[in-house]
Design a protein around this motif. Structure first.
Motif, PDB file in Angstrom:
ATOM      1  N   PRO A  33      -1.154   7.170  -3.318  1.00  0.00           N
ATOM      2  CA  PRO A  33      -2.447   7.053  -2.633  1.00  0.00           C
ATOM      3  C   PRO A  33      -3.627   7.154  -3.590  1.00  0.00           C
ATOM      4  O   PRO A  33      -4.696   6.624  -3.315  1.00  0.00           O
ATOM      5  N   LEU A  34      -3.440   7.821  -4.727  1.00  0.00           N
ATOM      6  CA  LEU A  34      -4.534   7.937  -5.691  1.00  0.00           C
ATOM      7  C   LEU A  34      -4.926   6.587  -6.291  1.00  0.00           C
ATOM      8  O   LEU A  34      -6.026   6.431  -6.806  1.00  0.00           O
ATOM      9  N   ARG A  35      -4.026   5.618  -6.215  1.00  0.00           N
ATOM     10  CA  ARG A  35      -4.339   4.284  -6.718  1.00  0.00           C
ATOM     11  C   ARG A  35      -5.480   3.645  -5.925  1.00  0.00           C
ATOM     12  O   ARG A  35      -6.217   2.803  -6.424  1.00  0.00           O
ATOM     13  N   PHE A  36      -5.661   4.083  -4.686  1.00  0.00           N
ATOM     14  CA  PHE A  36      -6.661   3.499  -3.804  1.00  0.00           C
ATOM     15  C   PHE A  36      -7.964   4.300  -3.767  1.00  0.00           C
ATOM     16  O   PHE A  36      -8.893   3.926  -3.069  1.00  0.00           O
ATOM     17  N   GLY A  62       0.786  -1.177   0.000  1.00  0.00           N
ATOM     18  CA  GLY A  62       0.000   0.000   0.000  1.00  0.00           C
ATOM     19  C   GLY A  62       0.839   1.255   0.000  1.00  0.00           C
ATOM     20  O   GLY A  62       1.928   1.338  -0.568  1.00  0.00           O
ATOM     21  N   ILE A  63       0.329   2.248   0.668  1.00  0.00           N
ATOM     22  CA  ILE A  63       0.966   3.547   0.721  1.00  0.00           C
ATOM     23  C   ILE A  63       2.308   3.467   1.450  1.00  0.00           C
ATOM     24  O   ILE A  63       3.262   4.152   1.082  1.00  0.00           O
ATOM     25  N   MET A  64       2.398   2.630   2.476  1.00  0.00           N
ATOM     26  CA  MET A  64       3.644   2.490   3.222  1.00  0.00           C
ATOM     27  C   MET A  64       4.772   1.944   2.352  1.00  0.00           C
ATOM     28  O   MET A  64       5.937   2.150   2.634  1.00  0.00           O
ATOM     29  N   LYS A  65       4.430   1.235   1.298  1.00  0.00           N
ATOM     30  CA  LYS A  65       5.426   0.700   0.374  1.00  0.00           C
ATOM     31  C   LYS A  65       5.828   1.722  -0.686  1.00  0.00           C
ATOM     32  O   LYS A  65       6.633   1.420  -1.557  1.00  0.00           O
TER      33      LYS A  65
END
Length: 141
Positions: free
Chosen positions: A8-11, A1-4
């Protein structure tokens, strides 16, 4: 996710409409209540699911319209709807839009809608994985 390090727009699917996100289940749900008990469509005509290619050629479409645009396109869609409604006051319209970017459309669409409600996620046509509710607006002739 974002931590990787993913964007963030992908979600947040701002570029996908409700029918596409639900793989057609929202369309099936709308058709289930658009028809009366005998199976005949309201006002004698099935809803026409509008694709982006139809948006600028609405004068050729002689059927009630089902709008399922991506939330990011709603500002333009409301403008096109207002023009079409003036040209075809006898037409019915149904909008199904995920509750994202509502600042672009909710007030303007709510003024024209005869009925506007939210369908919470967690149903067979809009599962919990969608997270945000589905806004449904109906404009009758």
């Amino acid at each position: 996710g974002i931590m990787k390090g993913e964007s963030p727009l992908r979600f947040i699917p701002l570029d996908t409409g409700a029918v596409a996100r639900s793989r057609g289940r929202v369309h099936d749900w709308v058709n289930s209540w658009w028809n009366d008990l005998s199976g005949k469509p309201y006002l004698g005509s099935d809803l026409r699911l509008l694709e982006p290619s139809d948006w600028f050629e609405l004068y050729d479409i002689k059927a009630p319209r089902l709008w399922s645009p991506p939330p990011a396109a709603m500002e333009t869609v409301v403008e096109l709807f207002n023009e079409d409604r003036l040209a075809h006051p006898e037409m019915s319209y149904v909008f199904v839009v995920p509750r994202l970017m509502t600042h672009l459309f909710r007030r303007a669409l709510g003024k024209d809608a005869d009925l506007m409600f939210e369908a919470a996620s967690g149903s067979w046509f809009w599962p919990l994985s969608m997270h945000e509710p589905l806004i449904v607006a109906i404009v009758l002739p």
